[in-house]
Write a protein that holds these residues in place. Structure first.
Motif, PDB file in Angstrom:
ATOM      1  N   GLN A 142       0.706  -1.001   0.204  1.00  0.00           N
ATOM      2  CA  GLN A 142       0.146   0.045  -0.053  1.00  0.00           C
ATOM      3  C   GLN A 142       0.673   1.714  -0.054  1.00  0.00           C
ATOM      4  O   GLN A 142       0.503   2.711  -0.139  1.00  0.00           O
ATOM      5  CB  GLN A 142      -0.679   0.189   1.249  1.00  0.00           C
ATOM      6  N   ASN A 143       2.178   1.172   0.132  1.00  0.00           N
ATOM      7  CA  ASN A 143       2.827   2.625   0.095  1.00  0.00           C
ATOM      8  C   ASN A 143       3.735   2.438  -1.037  1.00  0.00           C
ATOM      9  O   ASN A 143       4.505   1.158  -1.422  1.00  0.00           O
ATOM     10  CB  ASN A 143       4.149   2.120   1.166  1.00  0.00           C
ATOM     11  N   ASP A 144       4.001   3.488  -1.262  1.00  0.00           N
ATOM     12  CA  ASP A 144       4.245   3.788  -2.846  1.00  0.00           C
ATOM     13  C   ASP A 144       6.045   4.655  -2.336  1.00  0.00           C
ATOM     14  O   ASP A 144       5.879   5.153  -2.023  1.00  0.00           O
ATOM     15  CB  ASP A 144       3.414   4.834  -3.424  1.00  0.00           C
ATOM     16  N   PRO A 145       6.979   3.657  -3.010  1.00  0.00           N
ATOM     17  CA  PRO A 145       8.379   3.956  -2.668  1.00  0.00           C
ATOM     18  C   PRO A 145       8.544   5.523  -3.407  1.00  0.00           C
ATOM     19  O   PRO A 145       8.081   5.106  -4.326  1.00  0.00           O
ATOM     20  CB  PRO A 145       9.477   2.807  -2.566  1.00  0.00           C
ATOM     21  N   PRO A 146       9.570   6.007  -2.433  1.00  0.00           N
ATOM     22  CA  PRO A 146       9.972   7.578  -3.589  1.00  0.00           C
ATOM     23  C   PRO A 146      11.079   7.222  -4.245  1.00  0.00           C
ATOM     24  O   PRO A 146      10.644   7.454  -5.178  1.00  0.00           O
ATOM     25  CB  PRO A 146      10.248   7.991  -2.633  1.00  0.00           C
ATOM     26  N   THR A 147      11.909   6.030  -3.962  1.00  0.00           N
ATOM     27  CA  THR A 147      12.472   5.930  -5.211  1.00  0.00           C
ATOM     28  C   THR A 147      12.861   4.537  -5.591  1.00  0.00           C
ATOM     29  O   THR A 147      12.654   3.570  -4.853  1.00  0.00           O
ATOM     30  CB  THR A 147      14.409   6.440  -4.391  1.00  0.00           C
ATOM     31  N   ALA A 148      13.699   4.476  -6.105  1.00  0.00           N
ATOM     32  CA  ALA A 148      13.421   2.988  -7.434  1.00  0.00           C
ATOM     33  C   ALA A 148      14.459   2.300  -5.620  1.00  0.00           C
ATOM     34  O   ALA A 148      14.345   0.870  -6.328  1.00  0.00           O
ATOM     35  CB  ALA A 148      14.671   2.818  -8.831  1.00  0.00           C
ATOM     36  N   LYS A 149      15.478   2.629  -5.333  1.00  0.00           N
ATOM     37  CA  LYS A 149      15.654   1.474  -4.221  1.00  0.00           C
ATOM     38  C   LYS A 149      14.971   1.492  -3.461  1.00  0.00           C
ATOM     39  O   LYS A 149      15.510  -0.280  -3.126  1.00  0.00           O
ATOM     40  CB  LYS A 149      17.462   2.163  -3.767  1.00  0.00           C
ATOM     41  N   LYS A 170      11.880   0.459  -3.945  1.00  0.00           N
ATOM     42  CA  LYS A 170      10.969  -0.071  -4.701  1.00  0.00           C
ATOM     43  C   LYS A 170      11.663  -1.259  -4.869  1.00  0.00           C
ATOM     44  O   LYS A 170      11.244  -1.925  -4.487  1.00  0.00           O
ATOM     45  CB  LYS A 170      10.468   0.552  -6.333  1.00  0.00           C
ATOM     46  N   LEU A 171      12.981  -1.709  -4.885  1.00  0.00           N
ATOM     47  CA  LEU A 171      13.573  -2.964  -4.641  1.00  0.00           C
ATOM     48  C   LEU A 171      13.133  -3.155  -3.704  1.00  0.00           C
ATOM     49  O   LEU A 171      13.350  -4.346  -4.059  1.00  0.00           O
ATOM     50  CB  LEU A 171      14.623  -2.705  -5.761  1.00  0.00           C
ATOM     51  N   TYR A 172      14.169  -2.584  -2.604  1.00  0.00           N
ATOM     52  CA  TYR A 172      13.619  -3.274  -0.723  1.00  0.00           C
ATOM     53  C   TYR A 172      12.308  -4.101  -1.194  1.00  0.00           C
ATOM     54  O   TYR A 172      12.394  -4.553  -1.114  1.00  0.00           O
ATOM     55  CB  TYR A 172      13.797  -2.404  -0.206  1.00  0.00           C
ATOM     56  N   GLN A 173      11.318  -2.792  -1.377  1.00  0.00           N
ATOM     57  CA  GLN A 173       9.970  -3.578  -1.372  1.00  0.00           C
ATOM     58  C   GLN A 173       9.920  -5.294  -1.965  1.00  0.00           C
ATOM     59  O   GLN A 173       9.473  -5.229  -1.087  1.00  0.00           O
ATOM     60  CB  GLN A 173       9.095  -2.766  -1.720  1.00  0.00           C
ATOM     61  N   SER A 174      10.350  -5.167  -3.137  1.00  0.00           N
ATOM     62  CA  SER A 174      10.336  -5.975  -4.441  1.00  0.00           C
ATOM     63  C   SER A 174      10.679  -6.920  -3.910  1.00  0.00           C
ATOM     64  O   SER A 174      10.190  -8.846  -3.162  1.00  0.00           O
ATOM     65  CB  SER A 174      10.377  -5.755  -5.477  1.00  0.00           C
ATOM     66  N   HIS A 175      11.977  -7.057  -2.874  1.00  0.00           N
ATOM     67  CA  HIS A 175      12.956  -8.304  -2.074  1.00  0.00           C
ATOM     68  C   HIS A 175      12.011  -8.705  -0.824  1.00  0.00           C
ATOM     69  O   HIS A 175      12.171  -9.865  -0.760  1.00  0.00           O
ATOM     70  CB  HIS A 175      14.503  -7.561  -1.825  1.00  0.00           C
ATOM     71  N   ARG A 176      11.373  -7.574  -0.401  1.00  0.00           N
ATOM     72  CA  ARG A 176      10.668  -8.000   1.186  1.00  0.00           C
ATOM     73  C   ARG A 176       9.497  -9.001   0.790  1.00  0.00           C
ATOM     74  O   ARG A 176       9.424  -9.740   1.319  1.00  0.00           O
ATOM     75  CB  ARG A 176      10.335  -6.703   1.676  1.00  0.00           C
ATOM     76  N   VAL A 177       8.478  -7.979  -0.124  1.00  0.00           N
ATOM     77  CA  VAL A 177       7.379  -8.944  -0.492  1.00  0.00           C
ATOM     78  C   VAL A 177       7.597 -10.934  -1.463  1.00  0.00           C
ATOM     79  O   VAL A 177       7.545 -11.343  -0.670  1.00  0.00           O
ATOM     80  CB  VAL A 177       6.709  -8.440  -1.534  1.00  0.00           C
ATOM     81  N   ARG A 178       9.163 -11.012  -1.726  1.00  0.00           N
ATOM     82  CA  ARG A 178       9.460 -12.135  -2.127  1.00  0.00           C
ATOM     83  C   ARG A 178       9.903 -12.974  -1.359  1.00  0.00           C
ATOM     84  O   ARG A 178      10.031 -14.108  -0.821  1.00  0.00           O
ATOM     85  CB  ARG A 178      10.808 -11.844  -3.318  1.00  0.00           C
TER      86      ARG A 178
END
Length: 151
Positions: free
Chosen positions: A28-35, A37-45
């Motif tokens: 639900q949180n929109d990450p501000p930077t690409a980094k 976003k990458l961290y978010q993707s890895h956490r979800v994975r």
């Protein structure tokens, strides 16, 4: 209270639900930077991988190949090999629960929201293959790329 198979099952279901809530909150949180976003993707994975492994353990428990789950459910109903003795089964189970809580007083209810906030802020461990570490190959979205230098 992981002393019984049913308690292990309950705890596993609770863990899966907590991870699902954590992923929803994270997405639900929109990450501000690409980094970020990458961290978010890895956490979800990582959460998805944990859910998959926990669910596989739950499937093994529900398959009940050794009849341990069936025996435990029968014992909760007061059925024993010698016959039905509801009161002794109840008091034996009550004794086990009290002993467990006496030994593990910290196993009480934990504030999930505080843990969630900490997990949402942590940076996931990102592992690379040997070639990616050396900068020869890169991988993005499951596609491998050859990294060429201008040397």
């Amino acid at each position: 209270m992981s002393s019984t198979l049913l308690e292990v099952t309950r705890a596993a279901h609770e863990d899966v639900e907590q991870l699902e809530r954590l992923m929803v909150k994270d997405l639900q949180n929109d990450p501000p930077t690409a980094k970020d976003k990458l961290y978010q993707s890895h956490r979800v994975r990582n959460n998805i991988d944990t859910i998959i492994s926990t669910t596989e353990k739950l499937i093994e428990i529900y398959e009940d190949k050794d009849n341990a789950r069936k025996d435990e459910i029968a014992a909760l109903g007061g059925q024993t090999a010698t016959g039905i003795n509801v009161f002794s089964a109840f008091y034996d189970r009550l004794k086990e629960i009290r002993e467990y809580h006496r030994k593990h007083p910290a196993a009480r209810l934990v504030n999930v929201n505080e843990e969630d906030e900490a997990l949402l802020k942590e940076e996931p461990v990102i592992e690379f293959s040997g070639e990616a570490i050396q900068g020869v190959h890169g991988e993005f979205a499951g596609v491998s790329y050859l990294l060429l230098s201008e040397d």
